[in-house]
Design a protein around this motif. Structure first.
Motif, PDB file in Angstrom:
ATOM      1  N   SER A 273       0.830  -1.212   0.000  1.00 63.73           N
ATOM      2  CA  SER A 273       0.000   0.000   0.000  1.00 63.73           C
ATOM      3  C   SER A 273       0.857   1.252   0.000  1.00 63.73           C
ATOM      4  N   LYS A 274       1.904   1.234   0.802  1.00 65.62           N
ATOM      5  CA  LYS A 274       2.818   2.379   0.881  1.00 65.62           C
ATOM      6  C   LYS A 274       3.486   2.610  -0.480  1.00 65.62           C
ATOM      7  N   ASP A 275       3.935   1.518  -1.121  1.00 64.07           N
ATOM      8  CA  ASP A 275       4.553   1.636  -2.444  1.00 64.07           C
ATOM      9  C   ASP A 275       3.559   2.190  -3.472  1.00 64.07           C
ATOM     10  N   LEU A 276       2.320   1.694  -3.380  1.00 60.12           N
ATOM     11  CA  LEU A 276       1.282   2.164  -4.308  1.00 60.12           C
ATOM     12  C   LEU A 276       1.019   3.657  -4.125  1.00 60.12           C
ATOM     13  N   VAL A 277       0.901   4.084  -2.884  1.00 58.93           N
ATOM     14  CA  VAL A 277       0.656   5.501  -2.592  1.00 58.93           C
ATOM     15  C   VAL A 277       1.836   6.348  -3.072  1.00 58.93           C
ATOM     16  N   THR A 278       3.053   5.870  -2.855  1.00 55.84           N
ATOM     17  CA  THR A 278       4.250   6.594  -3.291  1.00 55.84           C
ATOM     18  C   THR A 278       4.259   6.733  -4.810  1.00 55.84           C
ATOM     19  N   LYS A 279       3.967   5.622  -5.506  1.00 58.62           N
ATOM     20  CA  LYS A 279       3.931   5.656  -6.978  1.00 58.62           C
ATOM     21  C   LYS A 279       2.812   6.564  -7.478  1.00 58.62           C
ATOM     22  N   ALA A 280       1.647   6.482  -6.831  1.00 57.70           N
ATOM     23  CA  ALA A 280       0.517   7.327  -7.233  1.00 57.70           C
ATOM     24  C   ALA A 280       0.847   8.799  -7.002  1.00 57.70           C
ATOM     25  N   GLY A 281       1.505   9.082  -5.897  1.00 53.24           N
ATOM     26  CA  GLY A 281       1.904  10.465  -5.606  1.00 53.24           C
ATOM     27  C   GLY A 281       2.889  10.991  -6.631  1.00 53.24           C
ATOM     28  N   ALA A 282       3.858  10.160  -6.987  1.00 53.69           N
ATOM     29  CA  ALA A 282       4.853  10.561  -7.995  1.00 53.69           C
ATOM     30  C   ALA A 282       4.176  10.777  -9.342  1.00 53.69           C
ATOM     31  N   LYS A 283       3.234   9.894  -9.683  1.00 55.49           N
ATOM     32  CA  LYS A 283       2.519  10.022 -10.956  1.00 55.49           C
ATOM     33  C   LYS A 283       1.667  11.299 -10.961  1.00 55.49           C
ATOM     34  N   ALA A 284       0.994  11.564  -9.860  1.00 59.27           N
ATOM     35  CA  ALA A 284       0.175  12.776  -9.752  1.00 59.27           C
ATOM     36  C   ALA A 284       1.042  14.025  -9.869  1.00 59.27           C
TER      37      ALA A 284
ATOM     38  N   LEU B  12       2.079  14.385 -13.498  1.00 60.43           N
ATOM     39  CA  LEU B  12       0.958  14.910 -14.288  1.00 60.43           C
ATOM     40  C   LEU B  12       0.719  16.392 -13.989  1.00 60.43           C
ATOM     41  N   GLY B  13       0.839  16.755 -12.732  1.00 59.41           N
ATOM     42  CA  GLY B  13       0.673  18.165 -12.351  1.00 59.41           C
ATOM     43  C   GLY B  13       1.718  19.050 -13.002  1.00 59.41           C
ATOM     44  N   GLU B  14       2.961  18.580 -13.005  1.00 59.66           N
ATOM     45  CA  GLU B  14       4.044  19.351 -13.623  1.00 59.66           C
ATOM     46  C   GLU B  14       3.833  19.479 -15.132  1.00 59.66           C
ATOM     47  N   LYS B  15       3.403  18.380 -15.755  1.00 62.01           N
ATOM     48  CA  LYS B  15       3.131  18.419 -17.204  1.00 62.01           C
ATOM     49  C   LYS B  15       1.974  19.377 -17.512  1.00 62.01           C
ATOM     50  N   GLY B  16       0.927  19.328 -16.682  1.00 58.67           N
ATOM     51  CA  GLY B  16      -0.210  20.230 -16.869  1.00 58.67           C
ATOM     52  C   GLY B  16       0.195  21.684 -16.693  1.00 58.67           C
ATOM     53  N   TYR B  17       1.025  21.940 -15.692  1.00 59.20           N
ATOM     54  CA  TYR B  17       1.520  23.302 -15.450  1.00 59.20           C
ATOM     55  C   TYR B  17       2.327  23.798 -16.641  1.00 59.20           C
ATOM     56  N   LYS B  18       3.225  22.931 -17.139  1.00 53.95           N
ATOM     57  CA  LYS B  18       4.060  23.314 -18.281  1.00 53.95           C
ATOM     58  C   LYS B  18       3.199  23.585 -19.518  1.00 53.95           C
ATOM     59  N   ALA B  19       2.210  22.722 -19.750  1.00 56.14           N
ATOM     60  CA  ALA B  19       1.324  22.917 -20.907  1.00 56.14           C
ATOM     61  C   ALA B  19       0.541  24.223 -20.767  1.00 56.14           C
TER      62      ALA B  19
END
Length: 127
Positions: A18-29, A32-39
């Motif tokens: 669960s911790k690994d999943l949350v960490t991966k989801a956080g990194a992915k989010a 995505l946030g950085e890509k959205g900001y750049k766009a």
């Protein structure tokens, strides 16, 4: 291995997964946030550049209209000067070298050059 040890191991493994999943989801989010900001930033920069280009194009068009009006006034003054010389002063000969005429013709030439310059700038913007 006792049941309680197996359960403890299961919960620890589940917690780690669960911790690994949350960490991966956080990194992915975050990615995505950085890509959205750049766009968004790129889009805003492009929109700003387009707005500036439209503003500069509009300024050139307004300047051309003003210069055309100035040229028309000069032509009117030229007509008035020629009429005055011919009719009111009964001057026998008027040429482009007549001082008053020469000055107005020079002014018309300058205005015409300025119009042509602005029109070239406008075409360069479109091209």
């Amino acid at each position: 291995m006792a049941f309680s040890d197996r359960m403890k191991s299961f919960f620890e493994t589940s917690a780690q997964v669960s911790k690994d999943l949350v960490t991966k989801a956080g990194a992915k989010a975050q990615d995505l946030g950085e890509k959205g900001y750049k766009a968004s930033k790129d889009l805003l920069q492009k929109a700003g550049a387009k707005a500036q280009d439209i503003g500069e194009t509009t300024v050139l068009k307004v300047e051309i209209k003003q210069l055309e009006g100035q040229a028309q006034k000069c032509i009117g003054r030229l007509g008035t000067e020629v009429y005055s010389a011919l009719v009111e002063h009964e001057s026998p000969g008027i040429t482009s070298d007549t001082p008053a005429i020469k000055a107005i013709l020079a002014e018309i030439a300058l205005v015409k050059e300025a119009i042509e310059k602005r029109e070239r700038e406008l075409q360069d913007r479109k091209g």
